[in-house]
Design an enzyme around this catalytic site. Structure first.
Site, short mmCIF file in Angstrom:
data_model
loop_
_atom_site.label_atom_id
_atom_site.label_comp_id
_atom_site.label_asym_id
_atom_site.label_seq_id
_atom_site.Cartn_x
_atom_site.Cartn_y
_atom_site.Cartn_z
N GLU A 241 80.85 8.18 121.42
CA GLU A 241 80.40 7.38 122.56
C GLU A 241 81.50 6.47 123.12
O GLU A 241 81.60 6.25 124.32
CB GLU A 241 79.21 6.51 122.15
CG GLU A 241 77.94 7.27 121.79
CD GLU A 241 77.15 7.71 123.01
OE1 GLU A 241 77.61 7.45 124.14
OE2 GLU A 241 76.07 8.30 122.82
N HIS B 179 80.51 9.83 125.68
CA HIS B 179 79.31 9.39 126.39
C HIS B 179 78.99 10.34 127.55
O HIS B 179 79.88 10.70 128.32
CB HIS B 179 79.55 7.98 126.91
CG HIS B 179 78.35 7.29 127.45
ND1 HIS B 179 77.26 6.96 126.69
CD2 HIS B 179 78.07 6.84 128.71
CE1 HIS B 179 76.37 6.33 127.43
NE2 HIS B 179 76.83 6.26 128.67
N SER C 72 71.86 6.43 128.66
CA SER C 72 72.76 5.31 128.86
C SER C 72 71.96 4.06 129.29
O SER C 72 71.05 3.65 128.58
CB SER C 72 73.85 5.67 129.87
OG SER C 72 74.89 4.73 129.90
#
Length: 539
Positions: free
Chosen positions: A352, A461, A226
């Site tokens: 995501e 995510h 990330s």
């Protein structure tokens, strides 16, 4: 004056004799071992950034002395409060169960005095072992996270099991207003993106000291997820692409070259912080900020959006071009070939964007989504451009994210459409952009994680972290890459290199065949347009 995290008097000499120790300069560092791995936690790698050192470049510690208790985690950097989006009762309960922990921080003190580093080695490792190093940079939107969240012992233990031992290192870096404040005054002082500067200083610390722990400073791989994955890319593009010998490879999970550019866009947030802390009328507003209580700055930054707010991925804490660490926007630096010529791996999760679309469930019509995209991401785009973007990301639920779920999980008429766009905009399209630009010029590989799906969110995510930090097959690929710069060599399927002529992904999938190779051609027209639009209209 550098302050030790803690001092041990060693009044009982047998304690010092039985515990694992490492010498740093004139200091003795005391760690802990479970017989499989040995951990040295919370070692300061820079002077405490407090008082006059607040909002300054990290200052290296000149020399260690005394005894350092490295048996517990050091302070976390001050975290921004995360307000979770309200999840309607009719949504799958798995969603609330998944996002709930994001607002809960480890039971470790928060402080400005937080620039510390963890080193985890296979038990019995001695100086001179020259083991390769995996240097972990945590994620959290530049607003939350610490090196206490994912300690890494499982990765080290698995590396020993497969006969390719590695050392795991994880660093803290300053967050939000303490690490990523922007605007005119910050730029003029050359103090932008301080959190990235902290990471760079930690990498210098590794070069200087990792040999004492048995590591090889010439075999460092920087690895992140990330914001941490984006940070790996930023470390690759800073300094004209010159690594200074700090690392030899990069591994990126869910983050690439951000479509950001203009540092002046961050001025309103700087103005908010100085206003809330009583520094707005000060002759030197930066100096004033260095004198106010840390709690006042934290309270002010808590009034700014987070990555789970309605603004989603357009927060005021995303790194922008500051003229020093990032001399231009990240994508522009890649286009200028200001990037380290090192092997890299970059991958994403299949869905995501679903996580970041939960705060915009109030957008239920195409007109509302068009207005949102224009105001939040592309204010200079024409109505026709936004209309074309929506054609490429249709409202048909079967085309949206979570992908492959047909009409299911269409919580609103626009949720799956917006989730598909959000995932591509920051993660998939930027990943593909980097590969398109660099895969013919340096060795690159890419992956797509479709496992560990959350009902309603899919492989959203962070879902790959269960694999890579859990001793799964992604752990094995990572460990081999850190050792040999090639993730292959184990019993798993061959992971091919990525080229623009043959864009292939290693897919981590569910079912009897957990790994497969697929073409990286999905949503090609849409992502090409998103990349073009984001370069014309950078955040």
């Amino acid at each position: 004056m550098w302050r030790l995290v803690a001092l041990l008097a060693c009044l009982a000499p047998w304690v010092c004799r039985s515990a694992p120790i490492v010498r740093l300069d004139d200091a003795t560092v005391i760690g802990t071992s479970d017989g499989v791995s040995t951990s040295y936690l919370g070692i300061p790698f820079a002077e405490a950034p407090v008082g006059k050192l607040r909002l300054q470049l990290p200052q290296p510690i000149s020399r260690y002395t005394g005894v350092i208790n490295a048996t517990t985690f050091g302070n976390q950097c001050i975290q921004q409060t995360i307000n979770l989006p309200t999840i309607p009762a009719n949504l799958p309960p798995a969603i609330s169960e998944f996002i709930g922990p994001m607002a809960i921080f480890p039971d470790v003190p928060q402080s400005e005095d937080c620039l510390n580093i963890n080193v985890i080695v296979p038990a019995g490792t001695r100086p001179g072992a020259k083991l390769p190093v995996a240097a972990w940079i945590f994620g959290g939107g530049y607003q939350i996270g610490s090196n206490a969240v994912r300690p890494g012992a499982v990765v080290v233990n698995r590396s020993v099991e497969i006969g390719q031992p590695v050392i795991f290192v994880s660093m803290n870096y300053r967050l939000s207003a303490f690490g990523f404040l922007g605007g005119r005054e910050i730029q003029e002082a050359g103090l932008g993106n301080l959190g990235l500067q902290d990471q760079r200083e930690a990498l210098r610390w590794i070069q200087k000291h990792i040999a004492a722990f048995g590591g090889d400073p010439t075999k460092v791989t920087i690895w992140g997820e990330s914001a941490g994955s984006q940070s790996v890319l930023f470390q690759m593009v800073t300094n004209g692409g010159n690594t200074e010998g700090l690392f030899r490879a990069g591994w990126m999970e869910s983050g690439s070259a951000l479509p950001t550019r203009d540092f002046s866009k961050l001025q309103p947030t700087f103005d908010l912080i100085v206003s809330e802390t009583g520094c707005a009328s000060a002759r030197d507003r930066l100096a004033c900020l260095r004198g106010v209580p840390a709690e006042a700055i934290a309270a002010a930054m808590d009034k700014t959006p987070t990555f789970l707010s309605f603004q989603a991925l357009n927060t005021p804490w995303m790194p922008h071009a500051d003229g020093v660490f990032l001399k231009d926007g990240p994508q522009q630096l890649v286009l200028k070939e200001s990037i380290a010529d090192i092997p890299f791996v970059i991958g994403s999760c299949e869905d995501e964007g679903t996580l970041f679309s939960l705060a915009s469930l109030n957008l239920t019509t195409a007109q509302e989504v068009a207005a949102y995209l224009k105001s939040n991401y592309f204010p200079g785009a024409s109505d026709a451009t936004i209309a074309h973007l929506l054609e490429l990301y249709p409202a048909n639920p079967a085309a949206g994210s979570p992908f492959g779920t047909g009409d299911a999980f269409a919580f609103t008429p626009e949720f799956k459409r917006l989730a598909a766009f959000s995932g591509d905009f920051i993660f998939q399209a930027t990943r593909r952009f980097l590969l398109d630009q660099r895969a013919n010029k340096q060795v690159a590989r890419s992956f797509l994680s479709e496992r560990n799906k959350v009902t309603g969110l899919g492989a959203t995510h962070t879902t790959e972290l269960v694999n890579v930090f859990g001793g799964g097959d992604m752990t094995d690929f990572l460990v081999r890459f850190v050792n040999t710069l090639d993730p292959n060599g184990g019993p798993q399927i061959h992971w091919p290199a990525y080229t623009p002529q043959s864009p292939q992904l290693l897919a981590f999938v569910e079912g009897n065949t957990p790994l497969t190779v697929i073409p990286d051609t999905f949503r090609e027209e849409a992502m090409t347009f998103v990349t073009k639009l984001s370069q014309e209209q950078p955040l």
